[in-house]
Design a protein around this motif. Structure first.
Motif, mmCIF file in Angstrom:
data_model
loop_
_atom_site.group_PDB
_atom_site.id
_atom_site.type_symbol
_atom_site.label_atom_id
_atom_site.label_comp_id
_atom_site.label_asym_id
_atom_site.label_seq_id
_atom_site.Cartn_x
_atom_site.Cartn_y
_atom_site.Cartn_z
ATOM 1 N N UNK A 184 -30.523 28.189 15.588
ATOM 2 C CA UNK A 184 -30.605 29.454 14.979
ATOM 3 C C UNK A 184 -28.965 29.427 14.747
ATOM 4 N N UNK A 185 -29.300 30.368 13.817
ATOM 5 C CA UNK A 185 -27.476 30.308 13.712
ATOM 6 C C UNK A 185 -27.324 32.146 13.334
ATOM 7 N N UNK A 186 -28.290 33.125 13.196
ATOM 8 C CA UNK A 186 -28.049 34.227 12.839
ATOM 9 C C UNK A 186 -28.766 34.987 13.672
ATOM 10 N N UNK A 187 -30.311 34.909 13.977
ATOM 11 C CA UNK A 187 -30.647 35.350 14.960
ATOM 12 C C UNK A 187 -31.169 35.016 16.193
ATOM 13 N N UNK A 188 -32.738 34.778 15.378
ATOM 14 C CA UNK A 188 -33.565 34.286 16.422
ATOM 15 C C UNK A 188 -33.287 32.501 16.499
ATOM 16 N N UNK A 189 -33.639 31.539 17.150
ATOM 17 C CA UNK A 189 -34.422 30.516 17.023
ATOM 18 C C UNK A 189 -35.242 30.326 16.572
ATOM 19 N N UNK A 249 -44.351 22.253 -0.359
ATOM 20 C CA UNK A 249 -44.909 23.208 -1.802
ATOM 21 C C UNK A 249 -45.656 22.072 -2.408
ATOM 22 N N UNK A 250 -45.277 21.131 -2.735
ATOM 23 C CA UNK A 250 -46.375 20.179 -3.769
ATOM 24 C C UNK A 250 -47.621 19.651 -2.760
ATOM 25 N N UNK A 251 -48.001 20.408 -1.641
ATOM 26 C CA UNK A 251 -49.498 19.998 -0.499
ATOM 27 C C UNK A 251 -49.910 21.315 -1.118
ATOM 28 N N UNK A 252 -48.966 22.283 -1.137
ATOM 29 C CA UNK A 252 -49.620 23.952 -1.248
ATOM 30 C C UNK A 252 -51.004 23.792 -1.648
ATOM 31 N N UNK A 253 -50.691 23.669 -3.462
ATOM 32 C CA UNK A 253 -52.161 23.514 -4.631
ATOM 33 C C UNK A 253 -53.733 22.716 -3.884
ATOM 34 N N UNK A 254 -53.084 21.652 -2.806
ATOM 35 C CA UNK A 254 -53.775 20.144 -3.076
ATOM 36 C C UNK A 254 -54.300 20.461 -1.952
ATOM 37 N N UNK A 255 -54.079 21.477 -0.875
ATOM 38 C CA UNK A 255 -54.614 21.765 0.343
ATOM 39 C C UNK A 255 -55.569 22.229 0.397
ATOM 40 N N UNK A 256 -55.465 23.755 -0.616
ATOM 41 C CA UNK A 256 -56.289 25.021 -0.474
ATOM 42 C C UNK A 256 -55.683 25.449 0.697
ATOM 43 N N UNK A 257 -53.694 25.838 0.482
ATOM 44 C CA UNK A 257 -53.802 26.338 1.938
ATOM 45 C C UNK A 257 -53.075 27.536 1.293
ATOM 46 N N UNK A 258 -52.511 28.235 2.118
ATOM 47 C CA UNK A 258 -51.629 29.678 2.189
ATOM 48 C C UNK A 258 -50.446 29.286 2.786
ATOM 49 N N UNK A 259 -48.687 29.658 2.014
ATOM 50 C CA UNK A 259 -47.948 29.521 3.030
ATOM 51 C C UNK A 259 -47.130 30.814 3.047
ATOM 52 N N UNK A 260 -47.137 30.866 4.212
ATOM 53 C CA UNK A 260 -46.197 32.322 5.302
ATOM 54 C C UNK A 260 -45.018 31.640 5.406
ATOM 55 N N UNK A 261 -43.979 32.158 4.664
ATOM 56 C CA UNK A 261 -42.116 31.660 4.806
ATOM 57 C C UNK A 261 -42.457 32.583 6.177
ATOM 58 N N UNK A 262 -41.398 32.309 7.246
ATOM 59 C CA UNK A 262 -40.734 32.729 8.341
ATOM 60 C C UNK A 262 -39.506 32.763 8.423
ATOM 61 N N UNK A 263 -38.367 33.322 7.927
ATOM 62 C CA UNK A 263 -37.798 33.114 8.310
ATOM 63 C C UNK A 263 -37.132 33.824 10.276
ATOM 64 N N UNK A 264 -35.971 33.028 10.632
ATOM 65 C CA UNK A 264 -35.300 32.845 11.384
ATOM 66 C C UNK A 264 -34.556 33.847 12.175
ATOM 67 N N UNK A 265 -34.090 33.992 10.985
ATOM 68 C CA UNK A 265 -32.893 34.948 10.915
ATOM 69 C C UNK A 265 -32.854 36.879 10.923
ATOM 70 N N UNK A 266 -34.359 37.135 10.408
ATOM 71 C CA UNK A 266 -34.851 38.437 10.561
ATOM 72 C C UNK A 266 -35.601 38.497 11.711
#
Length: 340
Positions: free
Chosen positions: A117-122, A291-308
């Motif tokens: 971690x470089x800004x907030x959390x590990x 990102x390339x897998x997202x559609x093929x997997x029929x999955x949703x991605x939740x991007x979570x940054x350790x900086x917030x």
């Protein structure tokens, strides 16, 4: 590997410890009262990442077969069992009932690669907090919840149950693995492969119409990972919580960076154009692959940054606030660097 420093007005969670470096069971339990205004049910706000796209829709609770009986006036014709009707010569319907819950399995990454971690959390702390928020919210919805916690040394599990005790046991496992992380910990050669082992174990637990939430930086993800995720998503809802640090895709234009694997270290001159190019090209592969897998997997991605802080990001992602800052997943052309 850099530890965040305390800023003015902030206090450590434990004497001598920084809550952004290591979390505690007490902190994860305290998140129960804050796990509101989002859920994993099929109906989502318009702004939710789980809404609007086929790959992001949730199935909700499944249906269990109860019996086949003779047709009665008022029965829904769509429930007609035509095979039994043809065999008996009289109309019969298939009776089903909604399952009492939809089981959920949360896979939480607490490997050494997450201790960054470089800004907030590990990243390990952000993943732990996201796991706690997810577990408490699912339990509040009346569903069973359990999980797998993977570390460099192994995988620990808590089988799904509809009880506060089950959530507490899962959070205790997470807190224990989180506390064991250290910058001085020895490197484990097969640690990257632990993700695939966890997915194999998950496949032996989940059956049909489960919710599977994976919280990780996906270090070590490869073709085997894709096939394991594909099998999980075939009959279940799959949500990938991608935990990243902005340093991975926002490299400074100058200065020197020391990187290492726990055994060897090398100092890189970030002002050198070749170094910048190599870091961007090499590091971006993991994110572009996901990102390339997202559609093929029929999955949703939740991007979570350790900086917030974790909860505000979750609320924004689920449509309860403004769009999250930082990484823009739909446009991989904006991606620079690795999700270290």
């Amino acid at each position: 590997m850099r530890k965040p420093s305390l800023s003015a007005g902030q206090t450590p969670q434990l004497a001598g410890g920084d809550p952004r470096v290591h979390t505690t069971l007490q902190h994860l339990v305290a998140l129960e009262g804050r796990a509101r205004r989002f859920d994993f049910l099929p109906r989502q706000p318009v702004g939710s990442v789980l809404s609007g796209r086929r790959a992001s829709r949730l199935r909700g609770r499944g249906l269990e077969f109860e019996e086949i009986r003779a047709y009665l006036p008022g029965d829904d014709p769509r429930s007609m069992d035509w095979r039994v009707t043809a065999r008996t010569g009289s109309p019969h319907v298939r009776v089903t009932r909604e399952e009492r819950d939809r089981p959920a399995l949360i896979i939480v990454d607490q490997r050494q690669a997450m201790f960054f971690g470089t800004r907030l959390n590990m990243k390990s702390v952000s993943a732990a907090e996201l796991a706690a928020l997810t577990a408490w919210r699912i339990l509040a919805a009346g569903d069973r919840v359990g999980g797998l916690v993977l570390s460099d040394s192994g995988i620990e599990d808590q089988r799904p149950a509809r009880s506060r005790g089950a959530v507490l046991r899962l959070l205790s496992l997470i807190a224990q693995r989180n506390a064991a992380l250290s910058a001085e910990a020895p490197v484990v050669d097969d640690a990257p492969g632990m993700l695939n082992l966890a997915l194999e174990q998950a496949a032996r637990i989940v059956k049909h119409d489960w919710l599977v939430v994976i919280l990780s930086d996906f270090d070590g993800a490869d073709d085997e990972t894709f096939h394991a995720l594909s099998r999980l998503s075939r009959n279940n809802d799959l949500v990938l919580g991608l935990v990243f640090d902005p340093m991975a895709h926002e490299l400074p234009a100058e200065g020197r960076l020391v990187v290492g694997n726990g055994r060897l270290q090398v100092e890189l001159d970030l002002s050198a154009r070749k170094v910048q190019k190599n870091l961007a090209e090499t590091g971006g592969k993991r994110l572009r692959r996901l990102l390339a897998w997202q559609e093929r997997l029929d999955a949703a991605i939740l991007p979570i940054t350790a900086a917030e802080e974790t909860l505000p990001q979750v609320l924004r992602l689920f449509g309860s606030g403004r769009a999250p800052r930082g990484l823009s997943l739909p446009d991989d052309a904006m991606v620079k660097g690795d999700m270290s």
